[in-house]
Design an enzyme around this catalytic site. Structure first.
Site, short mmCIF file in Angstrom:
data_model
loop_
_atom_site.label_atom_id
_atom_site.label_comp_id
_atom_site.label_asym_id
_atom_site.label_seq_id
_atom_site.Cartn_x
_atom_site.Cartn_y
_atom_site.Cartn_z
N ASP A 1 0.83 -1.20 0.00
CA ASP A 1 0.00 0.00 0.00
C ASP A 1 0.86 1.25 0.00
O ASP A 1 0.45 2.28 -0.54
CB ASP A 1 -0.95 -0.01 1.22
CG ASP A 1 -2.01 -1.07 1.03
OD1 ASP A 1 -1.72 -2.26 1.30
OD2 ASP A 1 -3.10 -0.73 0.55
C1 LIG Z 1 -2.50 -4.39 -5.13
S1 LIG Z 1 -3.48 -4.17 -3.70
C2 LIG Z 1 -2.38 -3.65 -2.49
C3 LIG Z 1 -2.86 -3.89 -1.08
O1 LIG Z 1 -4.19 -3.35 -0.78
C4 LIG Z 1 -4.87 -4.25 0.12
O2 LIG Z 1 -5.46 -3.60 1.25
P1 LIG Z 1 -7.09 -3.35 1.30
O3 LIG Z 1 -7.73 -4.62 0.84
O4 LIG Z 1 -7.36 -3.00 2.75
O5 LIG Z 1 -7.31 -2.17 0.37
C5 LIG Z 1 -3.77 -5.16 0.61
O6 LIG Z 1 -2.96 -4.50 1.58
C6 LIG Z 1 -2.99 -5.34 -0.70
O7 LIG Z 1 -1.78 -5.99 -0.54
#
Ligand SMILES: CSC[C@H]1O[C@H](OP(=O)(O)O)[C@H](O)[C@@H]1O
Length: 376
Positions: free
Chosen positions: A250
């Site tokens: 992220d």
């Molecule tokens: C390519 S997605 C990157 C990252 O986003 C996800 O978090 P969330 O589902 O809370 O938005 C997860 O950390 C992924 O690895």
């Protein structure tokens, strides 16, 4: 720009058709595939904050296109300055939806510059913004396919035969504009006939793995196996064939410290203990060169109820053919929980960072990356 709905064969979490935005409501997956129309920034902000859409790249793209959709139907502005001010104000609002994924803030910065430049050059501010937002959608798919190629080559260069890898959370077509980052590497290995199996974690409490990654892998018949988050170390201990852990990101700091879904840090610790590769896969839009280390990354904390309650489908709710998502209290009422959505993995525990620009590794003897130099 061609509508992306024509992307062949790939799951479409984000559809941009005739300058209208619809997204797959990921809170209902895998039981129900329902698309939600996003007509403006308020709907876009809600979709991101409620996690109807999620994933660092997808968050940025949905934010950008929600404003493009709103601009497409907005009455004529009194002046270019008014249009530019409107765009700045709406982008600042969208930036308050979730704090950790840097892609959103990079997109806000870039799109403000597009509007300012159109104003300066006395060209159509609204049109310049919409075309720039559309370009982000197209660029992300290309970035993910490059990440897939670089990552698969990096893993197969040192490992002959088929690979068994583990991944966490969801980093596929449901987290991006299509194809995926860490899951993009898995897809590429599968396309090359070099994947034996991908093991994936459930990823409590939102269950991105059990609900979303399973949905993607089953749709493409990619050999996979689901495990509980708590089973990773036991798996690495019992199965030497699992040669690498591949995760998304992220926000990656300039030294390589990486914020990713909660649980990632302990996967990296286990990978180090069991002498396995730990790979981060992310587009360069997830790298934040404005921060030197992970200490500066804001970690989102979400509502306790995401832990103390589970949302699922009861058998009787399926009988009528209509899926009803029921939220059931699993902990005693008023139980307090700590619910950070992300954690930070130190660069020292990361073997490589795979981007669309190539694979970055630390210098021999170094325990941090130098991403500013790598990206120059
Ligand atoms: C390519 S997605 C990157 C990252 O986003 C996800 O978090 P969330 O589902 O809370 O938005 C997860 O950390 C992924 O690895």
């Amino acid at each position: 720009m061609a509508d992306t709905s024509s992307s062949a064969g790939r799951l479409q979490a984000i559809r941009w058709e005739s300058r209208q935005l619809v997204i797959l409501n990921q809170l209902l997956l895998p039981h129900s595939s329902e698309y939600v129309k996003i007509a403006d920034c308020h709907a876009g902000h809600h979709a991101i904050a409620s996690m109807q859409t999620r994933g660092a790249p997808a968050i940025a793209i949905v934010a950008a296109l929600s404003l493009a959709a709103e601009l497409n139907t907005h009455p004529e502005f009194d002046s270019s300055e008014a249009a530019c001010n409107f765009i700045h104000e709406r982008l600042d609002f969208l930036a308050t939806s979730r704090p950790t994924a840097v892609n959103l803030f990079a997109a806000v910065r870039e799109l403000k510059q597009v509007a300012d430049q159109a104003l300066h050059e006395n060209t159509d501010v609204r049109e310049a913004y919409i075309q720039a937002a559309e370009q982000m959608l197209a660029a992300d798919i290309a970035d993910n396919q490059a990440i897939g190629r670089f990552g698969a080559d990096f893993l197969t260069n040192e490992h002959k035969g088929q690979l068994k890898v583990l991944t966490h959370c969801n980093t596929g077509a449901l987290a991006t504009a299509g194809y995926g980052t860490a899951l993009g590497i898995v897809r590429r290995l599968w396309e090359q006939g070099k994947l034996e199996q991908v093991v994936f974690t459930e990823t409590r409490p939102y269950n991105q793995g059990a609900r979303l990654t399973s949905y993607e892998l089953l749709a493409e018949q990619i050999p996979s196996r689901l495990i509980c988050d708590s089973a990773v170390s036991a798996l690495l201990k019992s199965d030497p064939q699992v040669s690498a852990i591949i995760v998304g990101a992220d926000r990656v700091a300039a030294n390589g410290d990486t914020a990713n879904k909660i649980g990632t840090y302990q996967l990296a610790i286990s990978a180090r203990f069991h002498n396995r590769k730990f790979i981060v896969a992310a587009p360069s839009t997830s790298i934040d060169l404005n921060i030197g280390s992970g200490r500066e990354i804001v970690i989102e904390e979400r509502d306790d109820k995401e832990i103390t309650r589970i949302t699922g489908v009861t058998c009787d709710s399926l009988q009528g053919g209509k899926v009803e998502m029921e939220s059931v209290q699993i902990a005693p009422l008023e139980t307090r929980a700590w619910n950070p959505s992300f954690d930070v993995t130190p660069a020292d525990l990361i073997s490589a960072i795979v981007t669309e620009r190539g694979v970055f590794v630390k210098q021999p003897g170094a325990d941090v990356f130098d991403l500013a130099s790598d990206l120059m």
